[in-house]
Scaffold this motif. Structure first.
Motif, PDB file in Angstrom:
ATOM      1  N   ARG A  64       0.818  -0.750   0.124  1.00 28.44           N
ATOM      2  CA  ARG A  64      -0.243  -0.241   0.234  1.00 28.44           C
ATOM      3  C   ARG A  64       0.574   1.415   0.161  1.00 28.44           C
ATOM      4  N   HIS A  67       2.389   1.740  -3.406  1.00 25.60           N
ATOM      5  CA  HIS A  67       1.900   1.992  -4.402  1.00 25.60           C
ATOM      6  C   HIS A  67       0.808   3.773  -4.065  1.00 25.60           C
ATOM      7  N   HIS A  96      -4.800   8.496   0.437  1.00 22.99           N
ATOM      8  CA  HIS A  96      -5.768   8.550  -0.689  1.00 22.99           C
ATOM      9  C   HIS A  96      -6.420   6.667   0.130  1.00 22.99           C
ATOM     10  N   ASP A  97      -5.094   5.652   0.471  1.00 23.80           N
ATOM     11  CA  ASP A  97      -5.606   4.308   0.734  1.00 23.80           C
ATOM     12  C   ASP A  97      -5.526   4.438   2.161  1.00 23.80           C
ATOM     13  N   ASP A 190      -5.052   7.145  -9.538  1.00 24.85           N
ATOM     14  CA  ASP A 190      -4.672   5.568  -8.670  1.00 24.85           C
ATOM     15  C   ASP A 190      -5.442   4.370  -9.750  1.00 24.85           C
TER      16      ASP A 190
HETATM   17 MG    MG Z   1      -5.776   2.735  -4.223  1.00 27.16          MG
END
Ligand code: MG
Length: 374
Positions: A64, A67, A96-97, A190
């Protein structure tokens, strides 16, 4: 650096922070937001949370964290090329995550099932809950007290019922307005990031083959270009030459289509962006190719039996942890017991589980269920 477009978000057009603070001395308000996100605990946890492959499956797969960094890189480039606020864009992309559970989407689905009768669980809303509330770093407030536009960008989607609870931040979901262009960019960056890095990781893992992915026009076209320019290369080097061309083609397409839409809508200020249809977009042709690639990845990678085995295990771990804590909240660490007293046992449990990394949740599961484990 070129001047920002008049419809970009900037410090003076912002709706600001919930708790007023003195202006930063040597940074913009949105640089400060980005810095707060990078220093948060939730951000560091992303290193040990699954994107597609569980962290211990290999050292080279995306997590994550990597990413989120790739999304930030792509989003920043697009924002800068369109004279938008790249500090805000970077802040949204890095955050965002933050609300993702351990074990990627399998973890989120399992936790959402557990929370069905208690308001549900959605990683997007959880990201907002982390920056608004759960981070404990400041004396004056809970959370990170981020700028309105950063929070708006983090909240990608939201049901009408939830939107009504969120006050000003939820309003746009009720009256159909768009978020800033900076937020729109993060959404598509994304998609560009995961479509491409999942092809890369899928091939690296051996779960995808070059023959299979060759059916995708986006891949085949750029592999042919790479072969024409570098006929002598093969293996990983050829894959990378192909994927970097795919990313470039998607970004170039998005920049051209978005510039065209912006020119047509001719927004004069941020308010015009909120009222306009989506201005950051791919061409229809690229959208179709992306959709095909997404479908391919779902069928051949995300539904691969080896990935599904991990998914099944993850669901079991999450739901057993949830049941154990909810049936006896005394098993929760003290800070979550406090949270359970002010909110609910189920929400406190969801917060605790969502914050876990893959390996922490596995360890916690062993501690609760294996005799002989401390
Ligand atoms: Mg994402």
């Amino acid at each position: 650096m070129p001047e920002l477009a008049p419809y970009a978000v900037n410090d003076s057009s912002s709706r600001g922070r919930v708790v007023a603070e003195p202006r930063p001395k040597a940074r913009s308000e949105f640089q400060r937001d980005r810095d707060r996100i990078i220093h948060s605990t939730a951000f560091r946890r992303l290193e040990y949370k699954t994107q597609v492959f569980v962290n211990h499956e290999g050292d080279l797969f995306r997590t994550r964290l990597t990413h989120s960094i790739e999304v930030a890189q792509i989003a920043r480039s697009i924002a800068r090329a369109l004279r938008l606020n790249d500090d805000l864009t970077e802040a949204i992309a890095l955050a965002h995550d933050l609300g993702h559970t351990p074990f990627g989407h399998a973890g989120q689905d399992a936790l959402n099932d557990c929370m069905q009768a208690h308001g549900g669980f959605e990683h997007n809303l959880q990201s907002l809950r982390i920056v608004d509330r759960l981070e404990e770093r400041y004396g004056a407030f809970d959370g990170l007290n981020l700028m309105f536009e950063t929070r708006e960008g983090i909240l990608k989607h939201c049901s009408p019922a939830r939107a009504r609870e969120l006050g000003e931040l939820g309003l746009r979901f009720l009256d159909g307005r768009r978020p800033s262009l900076e937020a729109q960019i993060c959404n598509l960056a994304d998609e560009i990031a995961y479509n491409n890095h999942d092809v890369d990781d899928g091939l690296r893992s051996g779960l995808l083959t070059l023959e299979q992915i060759g059916e995708m026009s986006l891949f085949a076209r750029h592999a042919a270009e790479a072969d024409a320019e570098f006929p002598h290369i093969s293996g990983r080097r050829r894959v990378h030459e192909t994927i970097r061309r795919m990313i470039d083609a998607q970004v170039t397409d998005l920049l051209a289509e978005s510039a065209r839409r912006i020119a047509t809508a001719a927004p004069q200020a941020l308010a015009d962006v909120h009222a306009a249809p989506a201005l950051i977009a791919f061409t229809d042709a690229m959208k179709a190719e992306n959709r095909a690639l997404k479908g391919f990845l779902r069928d051949h990678l995300y539904q691969h039996y080896q990935v599904l085995r991990m998914t099944a295990k993850a669901r079991r771990i999450i739901s057993e942890l949830f049941d154990a804590f909810v049936s006896d909240p005394r098993l929760l660490p003290p800070q979550y017991q406090e949270m359970a007293a002010t909110e609910s046992v189920t929400r406190a449990t969801a917060d605790y589980i969502a914050g876990m990394t893959d390996r922490y949740s596995t360890k916690e599961h062993r501690r609760l269920f294996s005799v002989g484990e401390l």
